[in-house]
Scaffold this motif. Structure first.
Motif, PDB file in Angstrom:
ATOM      1  N   LEU A 137       0.471  -1.288  -0.028  1.00 37.03           N
ATOM      2  CA  LEU A 137      -0.069   0.188  -0.010  1.00 37.03           C
ATOM      3  C   LEU A 137       0.973   1.354  -0.030  1.00 37.03           C
ATOM      4  N   SER A 138       1.743   1.229   0.661  1.00 33.70           N
ATOM      5  CA  SER A 138       2.835   2.412   0.895  1.00 33.70           C
ATOM      6  C   SER A 138       3.222   3.026  -1.104  1.00 33.70           C
ATOM      7  N   TRP A 139       2.872   2.449  -1.753  1.00 31.61           N
ATOM      8  CA  TRP A 139       3.343   3.110  -3.344  1.00 31.61           C
ATOM      9  C   TRP A 139       2.325   3.964  -3.854  1.00 31.61           C
ATOM     10  N   LEU A 140       0.506   3.052  -3.121  1.00 33.70           N
ATOM     11  CA  LEU A 140      -0.522   4.228  -3.570  1.00 33.70           C
ATOM     12  C   LEU A 140      -0.469   6.088  -2.566  1.00 33.70           C
ATOM     13  N   ILE A 141       0.450   4.991  -0.920  1.00 35.58           N
ATOM     14  CA  ILE A 141       0.307   6.819   0.217  1.00 35.58           C
ATOM     15  C   ILE A 141       0.666   7.183  -0.715  1.00 35.58           C
ATOM     16  N   ALA A 142       2.139   7.034  -0.673  1.00 40.68           N
ATOM     17  CA  ALA A 142       3.759   7.343  -1.137  1.00 40.68           C
ATOM     18  C   ALA A 142       3.158   8.510  -2.164  1.00 40.68           C
ATOM     19  N   GLY A 143       2.362   7.918  -3.535  1.00 39.38           N
ATOM     20  CA  GLY A 143       1.989   8.859  -5.085  1.00 39.38           C
ATOM     21  C   GLY A 143       1.066   9.582  -4.101  1.00 39.38           C
ATOM     22  N   GLN A 144       0.670   9.343  -2.885  1.00 41.50           N
ATOM     23  CA  GLN A 144      -0.566  10.970  -2.575  1.00 41.50           C
ATOM     24  C   GLN A 144       0.123  12.088  -2.349  1.00 41.50           C
ATOM     25  N   PHE A 145       1.771  11.223  -1.029  1.00 42.82           N
ATOM     26  CA  PHE A 145       2.079  12.149  -0.408  1.00 42.82           C
ATOM     27  C   PHE A 145       3.074  13.265  -1.567  1.00 42.82           C
ATOM     28  N   ALA A 146       2.977  13.044  -2.576  1.00 42.18           N
ATOM     29  CA  ALA A 146       4.397  12.983  -3.570  1.00 42.18           C
ATOM     30  C   ALA A 146       2.859  14.762  -4.759  1.00 42.18           C
ATOM     31  N   ARG A 147       1.786  13.829  -4.809  1.00 37.59           N
ATOM     32  CA  ARG A 147       0.889  14.919  -5.284  1.00 37.59           C
ATOM     33  C   ARG A 147       0.154  15.881  -4.043  1.00 37.59           C
ATOM     34  N   THR A 148       0.081  15.539  -2.859  1.00 42.88           N
ATOM     35  CA  THR A 148      -0.105  16.537  -2.320  1.00 42.88           C
ATOM     36  C   THR A 148       0.548  18.038  -1.756  1.00 42.88           C
ATOM     37  N   GLU A 149       0.106  19.252  -2.165  1.00 43.87           N
ATOM     38  CA  GLU A 149       0.612  20.208  -2.393  1.00 43.87           C
ATOM     39  C   GLU A 149       1.003  21.071  -1.267  1.00 43.87           C
ATOM     40  N   LYS A 150      -0.219  20.961   0.006  1.00 44.82           N
ATOM     41  CA  LYS A 150      -0.453  21.588   1.096  1.00 44.82           C
ATOM     42  C   LYS A 150       0.563  21.101   2.527  1.00 44.82           C
ATOM     43  N   ALA A 151       1.689  21.281   2.518  1.00 48.07           N
ATOM     44  CA  ALA A 151       2.313  20.576   4.108  1.00 48.07           C
ATOM     45  C   ALA A 151       1.357  19.882   4.601  1.00 48.07           C
ATOM     46  N   THR A 152       0.643  20.873   5.333  1.00 49.96           N
ATOM     47  CA  THR A 152      -0.562  20.001   6.290  1.00 49.96           C
ATOM     48  C   THR A 152      -0.616  18.819   5.934  1.00 49.96           C
ATOM     49  N   SER A 153      -1.561  18.571   5.114  1.00 55.03           N
ATOM     50  CA  SER A 153      -2.162  17.540   4.620  1.00 55.03           C
ATOM     51  C   SER A 153      -1.161  16.041   4.134  1.00 55.03           C
ATOM     52  N   GLN A 154       0.281  16.773   4.068  1.00 54.47           N
ATOM     53  CA  GLN A 154       1.173  16.218   3.416  1.00 54.47           C
ATOM     54  C   GLN A 154       1.557  15.302   5.119  1.00 54.47           C
ATOM     55  N   MET A 155       1.896  16.129   6.140  1.00 54.19           N
ATOM     56  CA  MET A 155       1.874  15.658   7.429  1.00 54.19           C
ATOM     57  C   MET A 155       1.144  15.226   7.328  1.00 54.19           C
ATOM     58  N   LEU A 156      -0.088  15.044   7.608  1.00 53.99           N
ATOM     59  CA  LEU A 156      -1.741  14.348   8.113  1.00 53.99           C
ATOM     60  C   LEU A 156      -1.462  12.836   7.760  1.00 53.99           C
ATOM     61  N   VAL A 157      -1.297  12.760   6.166  1.00 55.06           N
ATOM     62  CA  VAL A 157      -0.838  11.739   5.531  1.00 55.06           C
ATOM     63  C   VAL A 157      -0.320  10.666   5.351  1.00 55.06           C
ATOM     64  N   PHE A 158       1.475  10.729   5.405  1.00 55.64           N
ATOM     65  CA  PHE A 158       2.380  10.431   6.255  1.00 55.64           C
ATOM     66  C   PHE A 158       1.731   9.792   7.923  1.00 55.64           C
ATOM     67  N   THR A 159       1.773  11.036   8.453  1.00 51.53           N
ATOM     68  CA  THR A 159       1.580  10.374  10.353  1.00 51.53           C
ATOM     69  C   THR A 159       0.779   9.632   9.579  1.00 51.53           C
ATOM     70  N   ALA A 160      -0.087   9.421   9.409  1.00 57.35           N
ATOM     71  CA  ALA A 160      -1.184   8.326   9.664  1.00 57.35           C
ATOM     72  C   ALA A 160      -1.077   6.468   9.486  1.00 57.35           C
ATOM     73  N   TYR A 161      -0.271   6.945   8.333  1.00 58.82           N
ATOM     74  CA  TYR A 161       0.609   5.843   7.262  1.00 58.82           C
ATOM     75  C   TYR A 161       1.352   5.323   8.057  1.00 58.82           C
ATOM     76  N   LEU A 162       2.402   6.038   9.242  1.00 57.73           N
ATOM     77  CA  LEU A 162       3.547   5.661   9.720  1.00 57.73           C
ATOM     78  C   LEU A 162       2.970   5.182  11.062  1.00 57.73           C
TER      79      LEU A 162
END
Length: 538
Positions: A137-162
């Motif tokens: 699932l990291s392929w999808l999560i990493a893709g979503q992380f890379a495409r997200t522009e806002k730093a807040t959204s990136q951190m939210l996605v990354f923290t939840a997955y981590l």
């Protein structure tokens, strides 16, 4: 927001149906008990286990396919666009699963203990499977992380997955299985006691059933004893004769009477084998030989004396008794009559495990050699005070620690009803001395626990799996960031533009115009870029 809500409902449905499917698959050991429980509720016999399993598998498969398709849409930057028919199917599956799980919890809460016991056999392997799924699932999560522009959204996605990944890495700290042990510490194989004889090979509590158990060289058999109205001990589990005889055909007006209210001359007229071939409770009737099939069809109600004669030379015996109605003429003396029958058979007293608490002191005086056995869970000190040397309990009622404590106190434990090799293996590793089983002919062929793993080997597999997963996830995040980092908005126009190498210049120009307007709407263009667009007539 609605798309996120439906994705949340879909994910919740997936995990709920997964739990329910796992639960119903693992309680295969108790299918016959569940059917008997439903028989007592509804008044007629029907095999509900397979329809429920098939329905559960279909619902789980449907939800899984929907989830995979949703993840594929997310992977290419699209919304789910769930069709209204699928929304109805999703809600129906979710409600059905919740209602069914709640019903089982209310009607038979003991059965949920099976889930925790089964995890002792499956948790190490489920952990590796879950680790593989989350790593993929990291392929999808990493893709979503890379495409997200806002730093807040990136951190939210990354923290939840981590958080999920770290939790999975540490799950083995909570896994406890008796089969994670050194091979030299494994105790002897648990003795096997045939539950009502050999009920998968012959109708339960019939003479043929106990003869089959003797042929299988079982350690012992378990039987249910009732006293007829004229004082003859016979074998019958249910309070009525409806399930295991043709009483509704022979004595239709007495079908719901207690079995003990029949004279032996009436009981002899009943057939106790046709139901087995008709209902096929264990799906084994079709595997019987022609001679066994005919013999099973002609079985009658079995006397206790006849059963004792068949097993007395080399088989132990657990006796369970039905309480008689107060109006029965032998209500106060049935223990004495049963004792006389047992002692007159010539069976060795040490081979008899006496289960009833009624008149236990009297039984000790008349038959001091009987192994006094309790069907209630007691502590070791209380058992010694009452002179009890063995416990006979359902396998969900004791823990591995209980078994260890009883063994240290020189007390033995027999658990029922154990039919599946994986459950037998877990109890073997836990040190259980004996089990009662419907599938004694299957368990006797189990030469060794299904799996046995030294702690050091298990720790090595655990750490290696975590390291491989961590390396793969880090690599995927780096690659996806490099691949998608320059694309701020992953919309259909960009996909089409990148693939439009062979299209006409006019088509390419139109797509460029759409792309520019898309970027203007997203607020990513500077004032100079807007001026440039204006000068060129856009």
């Amino acid at each position: 927001q609605w798309e996120r809500l439906w994705f949340l409902i879909l994910t919740s449905s997936f995990f709920l149906t997964l739990v329910w499917f796992y639960f119903w698959w693992e309680i295969h050991n108790d299918y016959n008990e569940i059917n008997w429980f439903l028989y007592n509720r509804m008044g007629y016999w029907s095999d509900w286990s397979i329809p429920i399993l098939v329905t559960t598998a279909a619902g789980f498969t449907y939800i899984t396919v929907l989830l995979i398709l949703a993840l594929c849409h997310i992977a290419v930057g699209q919304q789910m666009n769930l069709h209204w028919l699928h929304k109805i199917g999703l809600i129906t599956t979710l409600i059905t699963t919740v209602v069914t799980m709640s019903s089982i919890a209310q009607l038979w809460d003991d059965e949920w203990e099976m889930v925790f016991i089964s995890l002792q056999a499956t948790a190490p392997f489920l952990h590796i499977g879950a680790l593989a799924a989350v790593t993929a699932l990291s392929w999808l999560i990493a893709g979503q992380f890379a495409r997200t522009e806002k730093a807040t959204s990136q951190m939210l996605v990354f923290t939840a997955y981590l958080a999920v990944v770290v939790a999975l890495y540490l799950v083995p700290l909570t896994i406890s299985s008796p089969c994670i042990m050194e091979k030299k510490a494994l105790g002897p194989k648990p003795a096997i006691i045939g539950h009502r004889g050999a009920p998968m090979l012959a109708p339960e509590n019939t003479l043929m059933s106990f003869q089959k158990a003797v042929e299988q060289k079982m350690y012992g058999v378990q039987a249910d004893v009732v006293l007829s109205y004229d004082g003859v001990p016979f074998l019958m589990h249910d309070k009525t004769l409806r399930r295991t005889t043709n009483v509704e055909e022979v004595f239709p007006e007495r079908a719901y009477e207690h079995s003990s209210m029949f004279n032996w001359t009436d009981l002899e007229k009943l057939n106790a084998g046709e139901w087995f071939l008709r209902n096929d409770p264990f799906w084994t009737a079709g595997s019987l030989s022609r001679s066994d099939y005919l013999e099973a069809a002609n079985q009658s109600v079995c006397k206790l004396a006849d059963m004792l004669e068949a097993i007395k030379d080399n088989t132990s015996l657990i006796l369970n008794f039905q309480d008689l109605p107060p109006a029965h003429p032998y209500y106060s003396t049935y223990i004495n009559i049963t004792l006389e029958t047992i002692l007159a058979s010539g069976i060795q007293q040490q081979a008899v495990m006496w289960l009833p608490d009624t008149e236990r002191q009297l039984v000790r005086q008349i038959a001091p050699g009987f192994q006094q056995t309790s069907g209630l869970k007691l502590d070791a000190e209380r058992m010694r005070e009452k002179g009890i040397v063995k416990l006979n309990l359902r396998y969900t009622k004791v823990t591995n620690e209980d078994v260890r404590d009883y063994t240290m106190a020189n007390l033995s434990v027999n658990l029922y009803t154990v039919n599946e090799p994986w459950l037998y293996s877990i109890l073997w590793c836990a040190g259980v001395q004996s089990v009662t089983s419907d599938s004694s002919h299957v368990l006797r062929k189990v030469p060794f626990p299904i799996w046995l793993m030294p702690p050091d080997e298990y720790h090595l597999i655990w750490i290696t799996s975590d390291l491989i997963s961590f390396i793969v996830i880090v690599g995927v995040f780096i690659f996806q960031k490099w691949r998608l980092g320059s694309i701020r908005t992953y919309n259909p126009e960009q996909i089409m533009l990148s693939a439009a190498v062979r299209r006409s210049s006019r088509d390419v120009k139109i797509m460029k115009e759409k792309l520019i307007f898309s970027e203007i709407n997203n607020g990513v263009e500077t004032t100079d870029e807007l001026s440039l667009c204006s000068e060129n007539g856009y």
